[in-house]
Design a protein around this motif. Structure first.
Motif, PDB file in Angstrom:
ATOM      1  N   VAL A 190       0.116  19.401  -4.422  1.00 15.18           N
ATOM      2  CA  VAL A 190      -0.709  18.200  -4.445  1.00 15.18           C
ATOM      3  C   VAL A 190      -2.174  18.612  -4.505  1.00 15.18           C
ATOM      4  N   MET A 191      -2.908  18.020  -5.438  1.00 11.27           N
ATOM      5  CA  MET A 191      -4.300  18.383  -5.671  1.00 11.27           C
ATOM      6  C   MET A 191      -5.160  17.123  -5.587  1.00 11.27           C
ATOM      7  N   ILE A 192      -6.255  17.217  -4.844  1.00  7.25           N
ATOM      8  CA  ILE A 192      -7.141  16.072  -4.644  1.00  7.25           C
ATOM      9  C   ILE A 192      -8.568  16.500  -4.960  1.00  7.25           C
ATOM     10  N   ALA A 193      -9.258  15.714  -5.768  1.00  8.30           N
ATOM     11  CA  ALA A 193     -10.670  15.952  -6.056  1.00  8.30           C
ATOM     12  C   ALA A 193     -11.463  14.709  -5.694  1.00  8.30           C
ATOM     13  N   VAL A 194     -12.492  14.885  -4.885  1.00  7.62           N
ATOM     14  CA  VAL A 194     -13.409  13.800  -4.525  1.00  7.62           C
ATOM     15  C   VAL A 194     -14.758  14.149  -5.135  1.00  7.62           C
ATOM     16  N   ILE A 195     -15.326  13.237  -5.935  1.00  6.04           N
ATOM     17  CA  ILE A 195     -16.581  13.496  -6.629  1.00  6.04           C
ATOM     18  C   ILE A 195     -17.608  12.438  -6.271  1.00  6.04           C
ATOM     19  N   ASP A 196     -18.766  12.868  -5.827  1.00  6.98           N
ATOM     20  CA  ASP A 196     -19.835  11.937  -5.478  1.00  6.98           C
ATOM     21  C   ASP A 196     -20.378  11.263  -6.733  1.00  6.98           C
ATOM     22  N   ARG A 197     -20.597   9.928  -6.660  1.00  2.00           N
ATOM     23  CA  ARG A 197     -21.097   9.175  -7.810  1.00  2.00           C
ATOM     24  C   ARG A 197     -22.618   9.058  -7.818  1.00  2.00           C
ATOM     25  N   GLY A 198     -23.253   9.400  -6.719  1.00  2.00           N
ATOM     26  CA  GLY A 198     -24.700   9.306  -6.653  1.00  2.00           C
ATOM     27  C   GLY A 198     -25.220   7.971  -6.163  1.00  2.00           C
ATOM     28  N   SER A 205      -9.539  11.826  -7.847  1.00  2.00           N
ATOM     29  CA  SER A 205      -8.352  12.068  -8.666  1.00  2.00           C
ATOM     30  C   SER A 205      -7.314  12.772  -7.802  1.00  2.00           C
ATOM     31  N   ILE A 206      -6.071  12.324  -7.924  1.00  2.00           N
ATOM     32  CA  ILE A 206      -4.965  12.918  -7.176  1.00  2.00           C
ATOM     33  C   ILE A 206      -3.882  13.343  -8.167  1.00  2.00           C
ATOM     34  N   ALA A 207      -3.405  14.576  -8.043  1.00  2.00           N
ATOM     35  CA  ALA A 207      -2.305  15.056  -8.876  1.00  2.00           C
ATOM     36  C   ALA A 207      -1.183  15.553  -7.984  1.00  2.00           C
ATOM     37  N   ASP A 208       0.035  15.202  -8.335  1.00  2.00           N
ATOM     38  CA  ASP A 208       1.230  15.644  -7.611  1.00  2.00           C
ATOM     39  C   ASP A 208       2.097  16.380  -8.626  1.00  2.00           C
ATOM     40  N   ILE A 209       2.104  17.706  -8.542  1.00  2.00           N
ATOM     41  CA  ILE A 209       2.713  18.542  -9.578  1.00  2.00           C
ATOM     42  C   ILE A 209       3.954  19.255  -9.028  1.00  2.00           C
ATOM     43  N   ALA A 210       5.081  19.100  -9.705  1.00  2.00           N
ATOM     44  CA  ALA A 210       6.323  19.769  -9.288  1.00  2.00           C
ATOM     45  C   ALA A 210       6.132  21.282  -9.290  1.00  2.00           C
ATOM     46  N   GLY A 211       6.735  21.936  -8.323  1.00  2.00           N
ATOM     47  CA  GLY A 211       6.588  23.385  -8.200  1.00  2.00           C
ATOM     48  C   GLY A 211       7.051  24.160  -9.419  1.00  2.00           C
ATOM     49  N   TRP A 216       0.599  22.669 -15.242  1.00  2.00           N
ATOM     50  CA  TRP A 216      -0.127  21.399 -15.211  1.00  2.00           C
ATOM     51  C   TRP A 216      -1.288  21.413 -14.222  1.00  2.00           C
ATOM     52  N   GLN A 217      -1.299  22.367 -13.292  1.00  2.00           N
ATOM     53  CA  GLN A 217      -2.383  22.417 -12.314  1.00  2.00           C
ATOM     54  C   GLN A 217      -3.730  22.662 -12.985  1.00  2.00           C
ATOM     55  N   ASN A 218      -3.795  23.639 -13.881  1.00  2.00           N
ATOM     56  CA  ASN A 218      -5.055  23.930 -14.561  1.00  2.00           C
ATOM     57  C   ASN A 218      -5.402  22.855 -15.588  1.00  2.00           C
ATOM     58  N   VAL A 219      -4.396  22.186 -16.134  1.00  2.00           N
ATOM     59  CA  VAL A 219      -4.683  21.054 -17.013  1.00  2.00           C
ATOM     60  C   VAL A 219      -5.409  19.982 -16.219  1.00  2.00           C
ATOM     61  N   TRP A 220      -4.909  19.688 -15.022  1.00  2.00           N
ATOM     62  CA  TRP A 220      -5.555  18.684 -14.169  1.00  2.00           C
ATOM     63  C   TRP A 220      -6.981  19.098 -13.839  1.00  2.00           C
ATOM     64  N   ARG A 221      -7.182  20.359 -13.472  1.00  2.00           N
ATOM     65  CA  ARG A 221      -8.535  20.825 -13.147  1.00  2.00           C
ATOM     66  C   ARG A 221      -9.480  20.628 -14.341  1.00  2.00           C
ATOM     67  N   TYR A 222      -9.000  20.916 -15.528  1.00  2.00           N
ATOM     68  CA  TYR A 222      -9.831  20.755 -16.715  1.00  2.00           C
ATOM     69  C   TYR A 222     -10.161  19.276 -16.944  1.00  2.00           C
ATOM     70  N   LYS A 223      -9.171  18.413 -16.770  1.00  2.00           N
ATOM     71  CA  LYS A 223      -9.418  16.977 -16.961  1.00  2.00           C
ATOM     72  C   LYS A 223     -10.399  16.437 -15.926  1.00  2.00           C
ATOM     73  N   VAL A 224     -10.357  16.977 -14.710  1.00  2.00           N
ATOM     74  CA  VAL A 224     -11.315  16.565 -13.693  1.00  2.00           C
ATOM     75  C   VAL A 224     -12.746  16.868 -14.142  1.00  2.00           C
ATOM     76  N   THR A 225     -12.940  18.021 -14.800  1.00  2.00           N
ATOM     77  CA  THR A 225     -14.286  18.373 -15.271  1.00  2.00           C
ATOM     78  C   THR A 225     -14.782  17.410 -16.344  1.00  2.00           C
ATOM     79  N   GLN A 226     -13.861  16.628 -16.940  1.00  2.00           N
ATOM     80  CA  GLN A 226     -14.230  15.685 -17.999  1.00  2.00           C
ATOM     81  C   GLN A 226     -14.385  14.245 -17.506  1.00  2.00           C
ATOM     82  N   ILE A 227     -14.325  14.051 -16.196  1.00  2.00           N
ATOM     83  CA  ILE A 227     -14.535  12.715 -15.638  1.00  2.00           C
ATOM     84  C   ILE A 227     -15.923  12.216 -16.023  1.00  2.00           C
TER      85      ILE A 227
END
Length: 231
Positions: A190-198, A205-211, A216-227
């Protein structure tokens, strides 16, 4: 679908607020006074105000769009629209099936990603400690909504500071034990990202990835950078 439990659950509370507008014309227009001795009549409105519904996001094309119009790209075209079930404010969500009909009775197990705002009743401060605390609290709510309070978090939970287009954030990654009859998975990440909006609020963003699907973990991280944060 797997999930995470971080701490004991917290329940959300909703509130009702009513705003009144007094324009300049109202302030300058003479108002007739009631005749002396005649009591003022009590007026009962025929329709009482109702609580403002919780906002919802949507999946539109290749993006998850939160109710505040911030957006996060979908994980890929293989993921489909689903309902947001982790308790985000004005959130949207997508789903990817990993095990279809694993129990022979139609049950499916898969990956889940959601994007929305930090619920307003969760305390938040734009500091490293505030971002971390908010991540933990929103994780509590997500797990409570999905699996209650009995999930087991394995050792090795990590925390790290992140940045999304100049906005500070915090990432939490945890592994959760999975013990489901006839399912080959033993844990989910389970991966959680909290980003300040200013503006005193934060996106989540929350991701729940099967073991069994760690890619998909790094895919999620990349998509987070594109928020994209609007406003």
């Amino acid at each position: 679908m797997g999930a995470v439990v971080l701490v004991v659950a917290a329940l959300a509370a909703t509130g009702l607020s009513v705003g009144w507008i007094w324009n300049k014309a109202d302030a300058t227009t003479p108002v007739a006074l009631p005749t002396a001795g005649k009591p003022l009549e009590t007026v009962s409105p025929s329709v009482k105000p109702s609580a403002t519904p919780t906002p919802v996001g949507k999946v539109l094309g290749t993006e998850m769009i939160a109710a505040n119009n911030d957006s996060m790209p979908n994980m890929s075209s293989a993921w489909s629209n689903t309902y947001e079930r982790t308790g985000l404010w004005g959130g949207a969500a997508i789903w990817f099936t990993v095990h279809s009909n694993y129990d022979g009775k139609g049950a499916s197990w898969g990956n889940y990603t959601a994007f929305g705002q930090l619920p307003p009743d969760i305390p938040y401060a734009n500091t490293p400690a505030g971002l971390k605390a908010a991540g933990i609290q929103v994780g509590v709510r997500a797990v409570t909504n999905l699996y209650g309070e009995k999930a087991t978090v394995l050792k090795g939970t990590t925390h790290k500071a992140i940045s999304v287009n100049g906005h500070p954030g915090h990432e939490i990654v945890a592994r959760v034990a999975v013990k489901v009859p006839k399912l080959t998975e033993t844990f989910s990440t389970v991966m959680i990202a909290v980003i300040d909006r200013g503006d005193g609020t934060a996106d989540v963003s929350i991701a729940d990835i099967a073991g069994s699907t760690p890619a998909w973990q790094n895919v999620w991280r990349y998509k987070v950078t594109q928020i994209k944060i609007n406003g």
